[in-house]
Each structure stands twice: as C-alpha cells, then as structure tokens.
Design a protein around this motif. Structure first.
Motif, PDB file in Angstrom:
ATOM      1  N   SER A 182       0.854  -1.200   0.000  1.00 17.96           N
ATOM      2  CA  SER A 182       0.000   0.000   0.000  1.00 17.96           C
ATOM      3  C   SER A 182       0.879   1.235   0.000  1.00 17.96           C
ATOM      4  CB  SER A 182      -0.877   0.041   1.253  1.00 17.96           C
ATOM      5  OG  SER A 182      -1.682  -1.096   1.327  1.00 17.96           O
ATOM      6  N   THR A 183       0.370   2.290  -0.615  1.00  9.86           N
ATOM      7  CA  THR A 183       1.113   3.550  -0.658  1.00  9.86           C
ATOM      8  C   THR A 183       0.233   4.686  -0.170  1.00  9.86           C
ATOM      9  OG1 THR A 183       0.366   4.103  -2.890  1.00  9.86           O
ATOM     10  CG2 THR A 183       2.364   2.766  -2.721  1.00  9.86           C
ATOM     11  N   GLY A 184       0.867   5.697   0.444  1.00 11.76           N
ATOM     12  CA  GLY A 184       0.144   6.897   0.848  1.00 11.76           C
ATOM     13  C   GLY A 184       0.807   7.533   2.056  1.00 11.76           C
ATOM     14  N   SER A 185       1.110   8.811   1.953  1.00 10.57           N
ATOM     15  CA  SER A 185       1.765   9.521   3.060  1.00 10.57           C
ATOM     16  C   SER A 185       0.805   9.772   4.213  1.00 10.57           C
ATOM     17  CB  SER A 185       2.348  10.848   2.557  1.00 10.57           C
ATOM     18  OG  SER A 185       3.374  10.569   1.626  1.00 10.57           O
ATOM     19  N   GLU A 186      -0.480   9.557   3.962  1.00 12.63           N
ATOM     20  CA  GLU A 186      -1.477   9.782   5.016  1.00 12.63           C
ATOM     21  C   GLU A 186      -1.698   8.540   5.878  1.00 12.63           C
ATOM     22  OE1 GLU A 186      -1.860   9.012   1.913  1.00 12.63           O
ATOM     23  OE2 GLU A 186      -3.905   8.510   1.300  1.00 12.63           O
ATOM     24  N   LEU A 187      -1.044   7.432   5.534  1.00  6.80           N
ATOM     25  CA  LEU A 187      -1.399   6.148   6.167  1.00  6.80           C
ATOM     26  C   LEU A 187      -0.699   5.953   7.506  1.00  6.80           C
ATOM     27  CD1 LEU A 187      -1.196   3.857   2.995  1.00  6.80           C
ATOM     28  CD2 LEU A 187      -3.203   5.034   3.952  1.00  6.80           C
ATOM     29  N   ALA A 225       5.291   5.694   2.145  1.00  5.41           N
ATOM     30  CA  ALA A 225       4.828   7.059   1.886  1.00  5.41           C
ATOM     31  C   ALA A 225       4.868   7.321   0.374  1.00  5.41           C
ATOM     32  CB  ALA A 225       5.707   8.058   2.624  1.00  5.41           C
ATOM     33  N   ASP A 226       4.306   8.449  -0.026  1.00  2.26           N
ATOM     34  CA  ASP A 226       4.309   8.806  -1.447  1.00  2.26           C
ATOM     35  C   ASP A 226       5.693   9.326  -1.830  1.00  2.26           C
ATOM     36  OD1 ASP A 226       1.623   8.106  -1.940  1.00  2.26           O
ATOM     37  OD2 ASP A 226       0.954   9.952  -0.975  1.00  2.26           O
ATOM     38  N   ASP A 227       6.604   8.404  -1.963  1.00  3.30           N
ATOM     39  CA  ASP A 227       8.000   8.743  -2.182  1.00  3.30           C
ATOM     40  C   ASP A 227       8.605   7.634  -3.055  1.00  3.30           C
ATOM     41  OD1 ASP A 227      10.563  10.259  -0.936  1.00  3.30           O
ATOM     42  OD2 ASP A 227      10.950   8.101  -1.103  1.00  3.30           O
ATOM     43  N   GLY A 249      -3.128   2.475  -4.450  1.00  3.09           N
ATOM     44  CA  GLY A 249      -2.944   3.918  -4.327  1.00  3.09           C
ATOM     45  C   GLY A 249      -1.951   4.439  -5.355  1.00  3.09           C
ATOM     46  N   GLY A 250      -1.945   5.773  -5.482  1.00  9.06           N
ATOM     47  CA  GLY A 250      -0.910   6.428  -6.277  1.00  9.06           C
ATOM     48  C   GLY A 250      -0.960   6.190  -7.768  1.00  9.06           C
ATOM     49  N   VAL A 251      -2.161   5.969  -8.311  1.00  5.96           N
ATOM     50  CA  VAL A 251      -2.238   5.740  -9.767  1.00  5.96           C
ATOM     51  C   VAL A 251      -3.229   6.659 -10.475  1.00  5.96           C
ATOM     52  CG1 VAL A 251      -1.561   3.315  -9.643  1.00  5.96           C
ATOM     53  CG2 VAL A 251      -3.987   3.893  -9.535  1.00  5.96           C
TER      54      VAL A 251
HETATM   55 MG    MG Z   1      -2.340   7.965  -2.424  1.00  5.37          MG
END
Ligand code: MG
Ligand code: AMP
Length: 397
Positions: A182-187, A225-227, A249-251
């Motif tokens: 999973s991806t996301g800086s909010e997670l 994170a989104d990195d 995520g991130g797509v």
């Molecule tokens: Mg995301």
C-alpha cells in the motif's frame, strides 16, 4: 478507455502457471491436481466382506431357510486387519467382520442378522448367492486406472481417494506468491493515534486476505509514503522471490502519484478502464515480475481485485476463476453511468431472487461493501434500470 474485459485479458496474460510440486496430502486441499493420478494398486486391494457375519461357500447354505436352517461349525474368527486367515474348508464357516479379507474358498457372506451369531457353530437361516456381500478387489478402482484426471480440484473426497490408493503425497499446482504494497503519506498503522489528516491503513489487510481467499499466498509489505525512493526500496529487494506484486494507491490523475511516478517507463502501463469504481489501473512487469497497480480508494481497490486479479490468479493456479453469478431482479430502480461498466455493492435476497444496491456508488464507502453479499454487474450501456430489471449478481460472500 479500455473495456473491463480488455483489461481482464491484460492482467490474466501477465500470470503464468507455477511449476507443479509434490506435497503431503494435508497441504493439497483446494489445489488443482497437476498430473493424472494413476492407481498403483486396486481399490479395494483384496476381496473383503461388506458385512459383519459369516464367510461361507454359497453352495453350503443353498437350502437354508427359516424352517430348515443350516448349521455349520465356525472354524475361524476373522476381524478386520487379520492378515494370516487360513482358507475356508468346505462345510465350515468363518466368522468375519466388515473389511476383513475373504478367506480363500469362501464366495459369500451371510450377515449376522440372518444367523444366531454363534461362535462355535452357527445356525444360518437364509441362503446367499455367490458374491453376495463381498466387495471384490478393484471394483472401485483397477490398478492402472486414471483415478483422478489432472486439473481436478482436490477437495475432501478427492484427497480421501488419493490416501485410499496409498499415496502420501500428490502433485499440485502450488499457490502463487503475491506481495501486497500500500502507498500513501497519510497512512498510519491501525492501533496508532491519528493526527488530523491521517487515516488508518486498510487496503493492505483487505487485499492480502483477498489474495489468500483466492487460494494464493500473500505477504503484506509495510506500506510506504508517497516517495519514489521509498517505494523502490520496499519492492526491489523482494522482487526475485515473488510471482506477482499488487500495489494500491498512487495511480490516479493528481500529483504525488507515487506508483505511477515510480513505474512509468519501467514496463508498467497506466490506463483508464471504462468501469466504476476502479477507472485508473496499471499493469505490466517490473524486472520481469508481474505488477498490477490498483487504485487507492478502498472500495475501488477491492472491486478491482475482484474483477481483474481474482480470476487471473485463480486461473493461473488451475482453479475455477469466476464467482458464481446469478440473475436477480432489482427490488428498486437504479441509475448507472453511461459508457462505464458499473459494479455496485448489493444484497441478494435468496428467498425472493431480488437484489438491491447497498449504499451510493462512491468508492470510499467501505461499510456498505462490508455488509453486502454480491456485486451488481451493470452493463456499460445501462443508464436507468427500472425496478424488476434482471441484472447479474456476483456472489462474493
Ligand atoms: Mg495515495
Ligand atoms: P490514491 O489512489 O492514492 O489517490 O488514494 C485514493 C483514496 O484512497 C484517498 O482517500 C486515500 O487516502 C485512500 N487510500 C489510499 N490507500 C489507502 C489505504 N492503503 N488504506 C486506506 N485508504 C487508502
């Protein structure tokens, strides 16, 4: 835009069947048999009694009846498992139990209920045809028979048969090894406190358990994170060991789309699919390993898994790919976007054969998904579906 079925083919085309492995029977349940199972020995392996009673020569009891019983001496006791039973002498009986080997010379069994149950002599009140109550060697499976053809899914009955034929192991198609990231800086990990703007990570467990429910092995990597650097650092060291990577995520079309940024130009293609939810999708290979990138909204992620990955994973493992689909009548009218195949969460009432949608179409309503038992598969051209319209419902419970 790509159609759902076009993208299904792209995803399915990424996966290949893993090489067969020989596994102990307790690891084989739910797997596809990888090679014909040829019986090395017959089943039953020897002629044996189908009843508790007396092994006799049919001709010795030919005239027996309630008014004129036949009395025979009981020469032997043959419980199941006795391996040294002597032959039956003419004019005698052996007391015999179900599953015990028929003595040589005996050709019928009189069940105990048709006798006095004696142990030194037995009084027999009924005659028996030759072969009566005898299970003959090979009558279930003959040596050399294909007892089960390759491709059969091994359930309880099939595994029982393999064991009965004396095999301790069996060749199966093994599970695909799947990584979930999973991806996301909010997670934030469930159990940890949230700052305003953060959310608890839920796609990881959801997708990993969906992979396992589909019959494959899943490993849930710690979310990133989104990195782009963090993304590659999480994935690269594990690529060589897996058959498939699933990201979430991130797509989509915004900025900070880490999966898109990391994988564009690396062998993964990002496309729009004419469906709702789940329009942004990606699929391809990274260093030769199949990668399927799902959107991050939880409902989009799980619906995309259902539509694209579950059938692909199962068919690569030789398992029936599709969900059971039933036609059901809408119990209320429903609107659907033109030009997009829509998957609505639904509840099928099996008693009436009707369905209704659970919650609105938006793809963050996880509770509605968690309380539904089917997905309503609404065609691309459907715009207004009147009450009573028949639709396909994929049974996901
Ligand atoms: Mg995301
Ligand atoms: P994205 O596809 O990354 O733009 O994310 C779309 C929406 O899904 C956003 O509201 C995200 O916060 C949410 N989301 C993405 N990944 C996850 C996840 N692993 N768990 C829960 N929500 C997520």
């Amino acid at each position: 835009m790509r159609t759902v079925s076009e993208h299904q083919k792209v995803v399915a085309g990424l996966l290949t069947r893993p090489a067969p492995v020989q596994v102990p029977l307790e690891q084989a349940a739910g797997r596809a048999l990888a090679a014909d199972l040829v019986a090395a020995r017959p089943l039953p392996a020897f002629d044996n009694s189908a009843m508790d009673g007396y092994a006799v020569r049919a001709e010795d009891v030919a005239g027996a009846g309630a008014e004129h019983p036949v009395v025979l001496p009981v020469a032997e006791d043959v419980p199941a498992g006795r391996v040294d039973g002597p032959p039956l002498a003419p004019g005698t009986a052996h007391r015999i139990m179900t599953g015990a080997p028929m003595p040589a010379g005996a050709d019928a069994v009189v069940q105990v209920e048709a006798t006095d149950g004696g142990t030194t002599t037995v009084t027999i009140r009924e005659s028996r045809e030759p072969g009566k109550h005898v299970r003959s060697a090979g009558e279930d499976v003959r040596a050399g028979d294909t007892a089960l053809p390759a491709g059969v899914v091994l359930g309880s009955a099939q595994l029982g048969l393999v064991a009965a034929l004396g095999e301790p192991t069996v060749a199966v198609v093994p599970p695909l090894r799947v990584l979930v990231l999973s991806t996301g800086s909010e997670l934030v990990e469930p159990g940890q406190p949230l700052q305003h703007g953060q959310i608890h990570e839920s796609n990881g467990i959801m997708l990993a358990s969906a992979v396992r429910a589909a019959g494959a092995d899943a490993e849930q990597l710690h979310f990133v994170a989104d990195d782009v650097t963090a993304f590659h650092a999480a994935l690269q060291p594990r690529l060589a060991e897996v058959d498939l990577v699933i990201t979430s995520g991130g797509v989509s079309a915004g900025a900070y789309e880490v999966v898109k940024d990391a994988l564009t130009g690396q062998g993964v293609e990002f496309v729009k699919v004419a469906m709702q939810p789940g329009m942004p999708q990606g699929a391809g290979r990274l260093d030769g390993v199949p990668v399927v990138t799902l959107p991050g909204n939880p409902v989009s992620s799980l619906v995309s898994f259902e539509v694209f990955l579950r059938p692909a994973i199962r068919s690569a493992m030789g398992l029936p790919p599709g969900r059971h689909v039933v036609r059901a009548r809408l119990s209320e009218p429903l609107d659907s976007p033109a030009g997009r195949r829509q998957f609505r969460r639904g509840v099928l009432d099996r008693a009436t054969g009707t369905v209704h949608a659970m919650g609105p179409p938006a793809s963050h309503f996880l509770r509605w998904m968690a309380t539904s038992n089917c997905l309503l598969d609404l065609p691309e051209d459907a715009v207004h579906l009147a009450e009573g319209t028949e639709v396909d419902a994929w049974l996901i419970d």
